[in-house]
Design a protein around this motif. Structure first.
Motif, PDB file in Angstrom:
ATOM      1  N   THR A  12       0.820  -1.209   0.000  1.00 26.77           N
ATOM      2  CA  THR A  12       0.000   0.000   0.000  1.00 26.77           C
ATOM      3  C   THR A  12       0.854   1.259   0.000  1.00 26.77           C
ATOM      4  N   GLY A  13       1.834   1.319   0.882  1.00 23.28           N
ATOM      5  CA  GLY A  13       2.661   2.508   0.988  1.00 23.28           C
ATOM      6  C   GLY A  13       3.638   2.698  -0.150  1.00 23.28           C
ATOM      7  N   ARG A  14       3.764   1.697  -1.019  1.00 28.18           N
ATOM      8  CA  ARG A  14       4.696   1.781  -2.144  1.00 28.18           C
ATOM      9  C   ARG A  14       3.969   1.921  -3.488  1.00 28.18           C
ATOM     10  N   CYS A  15       2.652   2.022  -3.447  1.00 25.83           N
ATOM     11  CA  CYS A  15       1.894   2.070  -4.705  1.00 25.83           C
ATOM     12  C   CYS A  15       1.797   3.503  -5.230  1.00 25.83           C
ATOM     13  N   GLY A  16       1.331   3.641  -6.465  1.00 19.93           N
ATOM     14  CA  GLY A  16       1.133   4.958  -7.061  1.00 19.93           C
ATOM     15  C   GLY A  16      -0.118   5.645  -6.562  1.00 19.93           C
ATOM     16  N   ALA A  17      -0.988   4.886  -5.862  1.00 22.34           N
ATOM     17  CA  ALA A  17      -2.192   5.422  -5.216  1.00 22.34           C
ATOM     18  C   ALA A  17      -3.178   6.040  -6.194  1.00 22.34           C
ATOM     19  N   GLY A  18      -3.201   5.522  -7.419  1.00 22.71           N
ATOM     20  CA  GLY A  18      -4.178   6.007  -8.385  1.00 22.71           C
ATOM     21  C   GLY A  18      -5.570   5.488  -8.095  1.00 22.71           C
ATOM     22  N   ILE A  19      -6.557   6.281  -8.501  1.00 22.81           N
ATOM     23  CA  ILE A  19      -7.963   5.896  -8.352  1.00 22.81           C
ATOM     24  C   ILE A  19      -8.640   6.198  -9.678  1.00 22.81           C
ATOM     25  N   ARG A  20      -9.039   5.161 -10.393  1.00 27.84           N
ATOM     26  CA  ARG A  20      -9.683   5.402 -11.692  1.00 27.84           C
ATOM     27  C   ARG A  20     -10.937   4.558 -11.874  1.00 27.84           C
ATOM     28  N   GLY A  44      -8.296  10.086 -10.225  1.00 28.43           N
ATOM     29  CA  GLY A  44      -7.243  10.863  -9.580  1.00 28.43           C
ATOM     30  C   GLY A  44      -6.372   9.993  -8.697  1.00 28.43           C
ATOM     31  N   HIS A  45      -5.946  10.520  -7.574  1.00 32.26           N
ATOM     32  CA  HIS A  45      -5.121   9.761  -6.649  1.00 32.26           C
ATOM     33  C   HIS A  45      -5.327  10.308  -5.243  1.00 32.26           C
ATOM     34  N   ALA A  46      -4.857   9.540  -4.252  1.00 32.61           N
ATOM     35  CA  ALA A  46      -4.983   9.940  -2.850  1.00 32.61           C
ATOM     36  C   ALA A  46      -3.710   9.562  -2.117  1.00 32.61           C
ATOM     37  N   ASP A  47      -3.634   9.901  -0.857  1.00 27.82           N
ATOM     38  CA  ASP A  47      -2.472   9.567  -0.043  1.00 27.82           C
ATOM     39  C   ASP A  47      -2.669   8.159   0.528  1.00 27.82           C
ATOM     40  N   PRO A  48      -1.859   7.182   0.122  1.00 28.12           N
ATOM     41  CA  PRO A  48      -2.089   5.802   0.575  1.00 28.12           C
ATOM     42  C   PRO A  48      -1.892   5.614   2.069  1.00 28.12           C
ATOM     43  N   PHE A  49      -1.007   6.406   2.667  1.00 29.61           N
ATOM     44  CA  PHE A  49      -0.776   6.298   4.108  1.00 29.61           C
ATOM     45  C   PHE A  49      -1.971   6.831   4.885  1.00 29.61           C
ATOM     46  N   HIS A  50      -2.398   8.044   4.550  1.00 27.91           N
ATOM     47  CA  HIS A  50      -3.520   8.623   5.287  1.00 27.91           C
ATOM     48  C   HIS A  50      -4.811   7.831   5.081  1.00 27.91           C
ATOM     49  N   CYS A  51      -5.021   7.295   3.889  1.00 28.22           N
ATOM     50  CA  CYS A  51      -6.225   6.480   3.662  1.00 28.22           C
ATOM     51  C   CYS A  51      -6.201   5.238   4.536  1.00 28.22           C
ATOM     52  N   THR A  52      -5.033   4.602   4.624  1.00 28.38           N
ATOM     53  CA  THR A  52      -4.906   3.420   5.473  1.00 28.38           C
ATOM     54  C   THR A  52      -5.047   3.785   6.944  1.00 28.38           C
TER      55      THR A  52
END
Length: 386
Positions: free
Chosen positions: A44-52, A149-157
């Motif tokens: 999770t913390g290493r992903c591009g955090a895209g949301i499509r 778009g994208h989001a912050d994977p750390f804060h989402c988790t």
């Protein structure tokens, strides 16, 4: 901390944390979530955090659309006091072959059926309204969706994790699950580096390590780990027409690149990788990614790379997730095989799993994600993946 729970969740990425939260929302709070590092320290913390939402199969598009609705309200949804960093600057998907452009038009029909506000983009004029400096040479077409778009994977988790903890879930970090325990055809708990914990149900969300754990009770999960790399550049002024540049993605050329609100660019390219748990970055990736992406976006050539990193995708044969109740140890549920798309669909996968465990109705059939599909040939094929 006690040693007996109703449910143990293995893996503290967004999938494990979101499932813990959704179960706790429904009153199942006697849960222990175990993570070998810190929350979001793995894939999770290493992903591009895209949301499509621009997918080619109705199933994936449904998961993405319904997950996006949750992402849009995640702070309120979980009671999180931080900012999950959702930035819906849009995705521009480019078609590099005639066959790919034909597929894009079929994809649009699927998306519009679900209410996705995606549309074709005129390469001669309109495309520059989204990405002013894109190289359109060799392109056959493009589509765009502003809601992507994208989001912050750390804060989402963290939002899910803190929400689950607030509802009563125990979270144990820096603790590795070394073995699953079972007896008489039923799961009984886990062994960890900090002792033994008992539970009649274990949810295995350990990404690329999940198949190895499942194999301990005789389950064969056809998922393998594959290294994927990414890099981030120095921040620069917004390079989109009205702010940061939208995500540009090519399935044929296998790259993605986006500008964050901070101004830096995050980018990656899929390489031919062997099966391994290797998560070290390489200079070969840096060279190839920069070459491919600056050909598509020449204005990025002068940017300096700040750092690069690698993480693991948990790859399934049809590039779709596996949600499998064990046939050898009752009470074990393995969830993996997201093939790089776990972050963006985790919210909806979590509600699907929670509905099933809590015997609540759900319009999606969880059995569609079983490994049985590889035996019956009912694969969950997706034409639009990097």
């Amino acid at each position: 901390m006690k040693n007996h729970y109703e449910i143990i969740i293995v893996g503290g990425g967004i999938v494990g944390c979101s499932i813990a939260f959704e179960l706790a929302k429904r009153g199942l709070t006697d849960i222990l979530l175990i993570e070998k590092g810190y929350l979001a320290s793995g894939a999770t913390g290493r992903c591009g955090a895209g949301i499509r939402q621009q997918w080619g199969s109705e199933l994936n598009a449904t998961l993405a659309v319904e997950s996006t609705h949750i992402f849009e309200n995640l702070e309120e949804y979980t009671g999180y006091k931080g900012n999950c960093g959702l930035n819906q600057a849009g995705y521009l998907l480019i078609a590099c072959t005639e066959k790919e452009w034909d597929q894009f038009q079929l994809n649009l029909a699927v998306q519009h059926k679900l209410g996705v506000e995606s549309h074709m983009v005129d390469l001669e004029k309109e495309v520059y309204d989204y990405v002013p400096f894109i190289n359109t040479q060799g392109l056959y077409g493009a589509t765009f969706c502003q809601k992507d778009g994208h989001a912050d994977p750390f804060h989402c988790t963290f939002a899910y994790g803190e929400g689950a903890k607030r509802l009563g879930v125990d979270i144990l970090t820096y603790t590795e699950v070394t073995a699953l325990k079972s007896a008489g055809g039923k799961i009984t708990g886990v062994e960890t580096t900090k002792g033994s914990f008992e539970a009649p149900m274990v949810i295995n969300c350990a990404n690329g390590w999940a198949p190895g754990l499942a194999a301990q009770v005789g389950d064969e999960i056809p998922v393998f780990p594959e290294r994927h790399q990414a890099l981030v550049t120095e921040p620069v002024a917004p390079m989109g027409p009205h702010g940061p540049m939208p995500m540009v993605m090519s399935f044929h050329r296998r790259f993605y690149v986006q500008q964050t609100p901070h101004g830096s660019f995050i980018m990656g390219i899929a390489e031919n990788e062997p099966v391994s748990f290797n998560s070290r970055s390489s200079w070969q990736f840096l060279e190839e990614a920069c070459s491919v992406i600056t050909h598509a976006l020449p204005a990025l050539r002068g940017l300096r790379v700040v750092r690069q990193w690698a993480g693991l995708y948990d790859m399934s044969p049809d590039r779709n997730p596996i949600i499998e109740y064990s046939k050898h140890a009752e009470g074990l549920l393995t969830i993996c095989g997201f093939s790089g798309h776990g972050f963006m669909v985790a919210p909806r996968v979590a509600t699907l799993v929670a509905h099933d465990i809590c015997n609540e109705a759900d319009p999606l059939d969880i059995k569609r994600f079983s490994v049985d599909r590889y035996r019956t040939g009912e694969l969950l094929l997706e034409p639009s993946v990097v």
